[in-house]
Design a protein around this motif. Structure first.
Motif, short mmCIF file in Angstrom:
data_model
loop_
_atom_site.label_atom_id
_atom_site.label_comp_id
_atom_site.label_asym_id
_atom_site.label_seq_id
_atom_site.Cartn_x
_atom_site.Cartn_y
_atom_site.Cartn_z
N TYR A 139 21.26 34.86 52.97
CA TYR A 139 21.36 34.24 51.65
C TYR A 139 22.81 33.96 51.26
O TYR A 139 23.08 33.14 50.38
CB TYR A 139 20.71 35.13 50.59
N PHE A 140 23.75 34.65 51.91
CA PHE A 140 25.16 34.43 51.62
C PHE A 140 25.92 34.00 52.88
O PHE A 140 27.13 34.19 52.98
CB PHE A 140 25.78 35.70 51.03
N ALA A 141 25.19 33.40 53.82
CA ALA A 141 25.78 33.02 55.10
C ALA A 141 26.91 32.00 54.93
O ALA A 141 27.94 32.09 55.61
CB ALA A 141 24.70 32.46 56.03
N ASN A 142 26.73 31.03 54.05
CA ASN A 142 27.76 30.01 53.88
C ASN A 142 29.05 30.61 53.33
O ASN A 142 30.15 30.26 53.78
CB ASN A 142 27.26 28.90 52.94
N VAL A 143 28.94 31.51 52.36
CA VAL A 143 30.12 32.16 51.79
C VAL A 143 30.79 33.05 52.82
O VAL A 143 32.02 33.02 53.00
CB VAL A 143 29.74 32.99 50.54
N VAL A 144 30.00 33.84 53.53
CA VAL A 144 30.53 34.73 54.55
C VAL A 144 31.25 33.92 55.63
O VAL A 144 32.35 34.29 56.08
CB VAL A 144 29.41 35.59 55.17
N GLY A 145 30.65 32.80 56.03
CA GLY A 145 31.28 31.95 57.05
C GLY A 145 32.63 31.43 56.63
O GLY A 145 33.57 31.37 57.44
N SER A 146 32.75 31.06 55.37
CA SER A 146 34.02 30.51 54.89
C SER A 146 35.10 31.58 54.76
O SER A 146 36.30 31.27 54.79
CB SER A 146 33.82 29.83 53.53
N LEU A 147 34.72 32.85 54.63
CA LEU A 147 35.68 33.94 54.43
C LEU A 147 36.06 34.67 55.71
O LEU A 147 37.12 35.27 55.79
CB LEU A 147 35.10 34.96 53.43
N ALA A 189 29.57 48.68 54.77
CA ALA A 189 30.85 48.33 55.37
C ALA A 189 31.14 46.83 55.25
O ALA A 189 32.28 46.42 54.99
CB ALA A 189 30.88 48.75 56.84
N ILE A 190 30.12 46.00 55.43
CA ILE A 190 30.30 44.54 55.29
C ILE A 190 30.76 44.22 53.87
O ILE A 190 31.63 43.37 53.65
CB ILE A 190 29.00 43.80 55.64
N GLY A 191 30.17 44.90 52.89
CA GLY A 191 30.53 44.64 51.51
C GLY A 191 31.94 45.07 51.15
O GLY A 191 32.52 44.58 50.18
N LEU A 192 32.52 45.99 51.94
CA LEU A 192 33.84 46.52 51.62
C LEU A 192 34.95 46.02 52.53
O LEU A 192 36.13 46.20 52.23
CB LEU A 192 33.80 48.06 51.70
N MET A 193 34.60 45.41 53.66
CA MET A 193 35.61 45.07 54.66
C MET A 193 36.48 43.90 54.25
O MET A 193 36.07 43.02 53.48
CB MET A 193 34.93 44.77 56.00
N PRO A 194 37.73 43.85 54.74
CA PRO A 194 38.63 42.73 54.46
C PRO A 194 38.20 41.46 55.20
O PRO A 194 37.49 41.53 56.20
CB PRO A 194 39.98 43.23 54.96
N THR A 195 38.66 40.31 54.72
CA THR A 195 38.27 39.02 55.29
C THR A 195 39.29 38.53 56.30
O THR A 195 40.30 39.19 56.58
CB THR A 195 38.11 37.98 54.17
N TYR A 196 39.04 37.33 56.84
CA TYR A 196 39.93 36.74 57.85
C TYR A 196 41.34 36.56 57.32
O TYR A 196 42.32 36.75 58.05
CB TYR A 196 39.38 35.39 58.31
N GLU A 197 41.47 36.23 56.07
CA GLU A 197 42.78 36.01 55.47
C GLU A 197 43.64 37.27 55.52
O GLU A 197 44.87 37.19 55.60
CB GLU A 197 42.61 35.56 54.02
N ALA A 210 30.32 29.52 41.48
CA ALA A 210 30.54 29.44 42.93
C ALA A 210 31.90 30.04 43.29
O ALA A 210 32.04 30.71 44.32
CB ALA A 210 30.44 28.00 43.39
N ALA A 211 32.89 29.81 42.45
CA ALA A 211 34.24 30.33 42.71
C ALA A 211 34.25 31.85 42.64
O ALA A 211 34.91 32.52 43.45
CB ALA A 211 35.22 29.74 41.71
N GLU A 212 33.53 32.42 41.67
CA GLU A 212 33.49 33.88 41.52
C GLU A 212 32.77 34.53 42.69
O GLU A 212 33.19 35.59 43.18
CB GLU A 212 32.81 34.25 40.20
N ILE A 213 31.68 33.91 43.14
CA ILE A 213 30.95 34.44 44.30
C ILE A 213 31.84 34.41 45.52
O ILE A 213 31.91 35.38 46.29
CB ILE A 213 29.65 33.64 44.53
N HIS A 214 32.54 33.32 45.72
CA HIS A 214 33.43 33.18 46.87
C HIS A 214 34.58 34.18 46.81
O HIS A 214 35.03 34.71 47.84
CB HIS A 214 33.98 31.76 46.93
N TYR A 228 34.81 37.31 44.99
CA TYR A 228 34.53 38.74 45.04
C TYR A 228 33.04 39.10 44.90
O TYR A 228 32.59 40.11 45.45
CB TYR A 228 35.29 39.46 43.92
N ALA A 229 32.26 38.28 44.17
CA ALA A 229 30.89 38.68 43.83
C ALA A 229 29.96 38.72 45.04
O ALA A 229 28.91 39.38 44.98
CB ALA A 229 30.32 37.75 42.76
#
Length: 445
Positions: free
Chosen positions: A49-57, A116-124, A196-200, A202-203
């Motif tokens: 359900y959050f695949a697109n957001v996860v992919g971008s991050l 862990a997925i919810g807490l881990m750092p992103t690609y950036e 959409a910006a808030e979800i991307h 942190y939410a």
């Protein structure tokens, strides 16, 4: 394997209380097992359900969009591919050490990586380590879910009487489906209160953190469950498997494996295509509003839950084979009518999707067929091997197959579901034809 393994008199094996009514202990076992299954399946499906957001991050910003999507869904598919290995390993120890221990282990193995997925750092923040860690955690989730569903089905059917095996499997399957509903509702809620910006920003993390907390709550609740009477009886009589359970499955029970894999294929088409993929397909092909498609999807899932209960109860009364045949035909016809109609007219979206959902309730009878196909000493391993291998093959490849066929014909999803429902009818004939043989395998006199 000791041929006396399954002959002991007990609830699940057709002994003196094989026809007793469900009691308070059974209700407790069913409710806690179904609740745990729902929360664990929520953890597994919330990713999509959050695949697109996860992919971008979790992938480079300059990566082409199509490649990012392929990589993201590749990580999603890795969860399916990990299911057979995780399921077989947990089933092995479930047949040797006990059902309840592995029932607890599967929850822990799901809760930790979800949190862990919810807490881990992103690609950036950490670069290439981000997608690699994401893949690792997704594999752990797949291993956990590979042990959860078969373990839960074995656990509850070895607690209830033989006359209620179908109903117990239906209730538990409805709990697993409820996990998908929870994921859908959480996703809908998140999109309604956050931009959409808030979800991307942190939410997106909240649903994963919530899933991790769900898992630890479930672990606490499952402490109150008792080991199954079947396993305790085998343990006291020293009738546990004398060789590797999976070795016995492959050497002596290939017909049971094939039947179980066939009905699991039907289950994957029912869930993956009609429930998980259809909302996105409708959004893409006819530009249906995402909110409307999710609302219709939620209604369909509620009807799946009802269908599981009805299907399981009917299977206890009329037999697994006939009910699987009826529901397979019903699903094939209803989804064809629904999907072909939606391509040009969405007026009846909600009632037609609800009818499809009801027939997806055939997932309630699938585990009953598989559970009854293997003797108690190797039941967990036999069911886990068949179910997870079929799910890895068909569940993991179904989105790719359907998406590829869509390039040739917009009705491809309906064709695919109709074909697999035909497999369901053939499998039901095999179940009816070999019912006595399978009963003798699972419950020798």
């Amino acid at each position: 394997m000791n041929t006396k393994t399954s002959s002991q008199p007990n609830q699940a094996e057709g002994g003196s209380d094989a026809h007793r009514r469900l009691n308070r202990s059974d209700a407790k076992t069913l409710s806690l097992s179904a609740l745990g299954g729902a929360l664990e399946f929520y953890d597994f499906v919330i990713f999509v359900y959050f695949a697109n957001v996860v992919g971008s991050l979790f992938f480079p910003a300059d990566m082409p969009e199509w490649l990012r999507q392929v990589q993201t869904y590749g990580i999603f598919a890795a969860g399916y591919l990990a299911r057979p290995l995780g399921g077989v390993i947990m089933a092995h120890f479930g047949d040797i050490l006990g059902r309840k221990r592995m029932f607890m282990m599967s929850i822990l193995l799901m809760a930790v990586p979800t949190l862990a997925i919810g807490l881990m750092p992103t690609y950036e923040t950490i670069g290439i380590a981000a997608p690699l860690l994401l893949l690792f955690f997704r594999v752990l989730q797949g291993a956990a879910i590979g042990g959860e569903a078969p373990g839960a089905w074995v656990f509850v059917t070895e607690h209830v009487s033989k006359r209620h095996v179908g109903f117990a499997c239906g209730v538990l399957s409805s709990g697993l489906v409820a996990g998908i509903l929870i994921g859908s509702l959480v996703a809908t809620f998140m999109h309604s209160i956050y931009s959409a910006a808030e979800i991307h920003s942190y939410a997106w993390r909240y649903p994963f953190i919530l899933g991790g907390l769900f898992g630890f709550i479930t672990m606490y609740l499952r402490r109150w469950l008792q080991e199954t009477p079947v396993f305790k009886e085998m343990e006291s009589r020293k009738e546990l498997a004398q060789e590797l359970p999976i070795k016995s499955v492959v050497k002596k029970h290939i017909p049971s494996v094939l039947v179980s894999m066939a009905v699991t294929w039907v289950l994957t088409a029912a869930v993956v295509v009609t429930i998980l993929m259809t909302p996105a397909l409708l959004q893409k092909l006819i530009h249906l509003d995402p909110q409307t498609s999710l609302e219709a999807n939620s209604l369909a899932i509620i009807c799946v839950i009802i269908g599981c209960w009805v299907c399981g109860a009917l299977a206890d009364r009329f037999g697994n084979g006939p009910i699987l045949a009826i529901f397979s035909i019903g699903l094939g016809v209803s989804y064809w009518m629904f999907y072909s109609t939606m391509l040009h007219d969405t007026t009846l979206l909600f009632p037609m999707y609800a009818l499809v959902g009801f027939f997806v309730g055939l997932t309630g009878v699938v585990p009953a067929i598989a559970v009854k196909s293997f003797p108690a000493a190797i039941r967990f391993s036999g069911l886990s091997f068949s179910y997870n291998l079929a799910y890895a093959i068909f569940g993991g490849t179904t989105p790719l197959v359907v998406s590829t066929l869509l390039r040739e014909d917009p009705l491809a999803p309906a064709y695919y579901v109709a074909f697999v429902c035909g497999v369901g009818v053939l499998a039901s004939l095999a179940v009816m034809g070999f019912r006595r043989r399978l009963d003798l395998v699972a419950h020798p006199v």
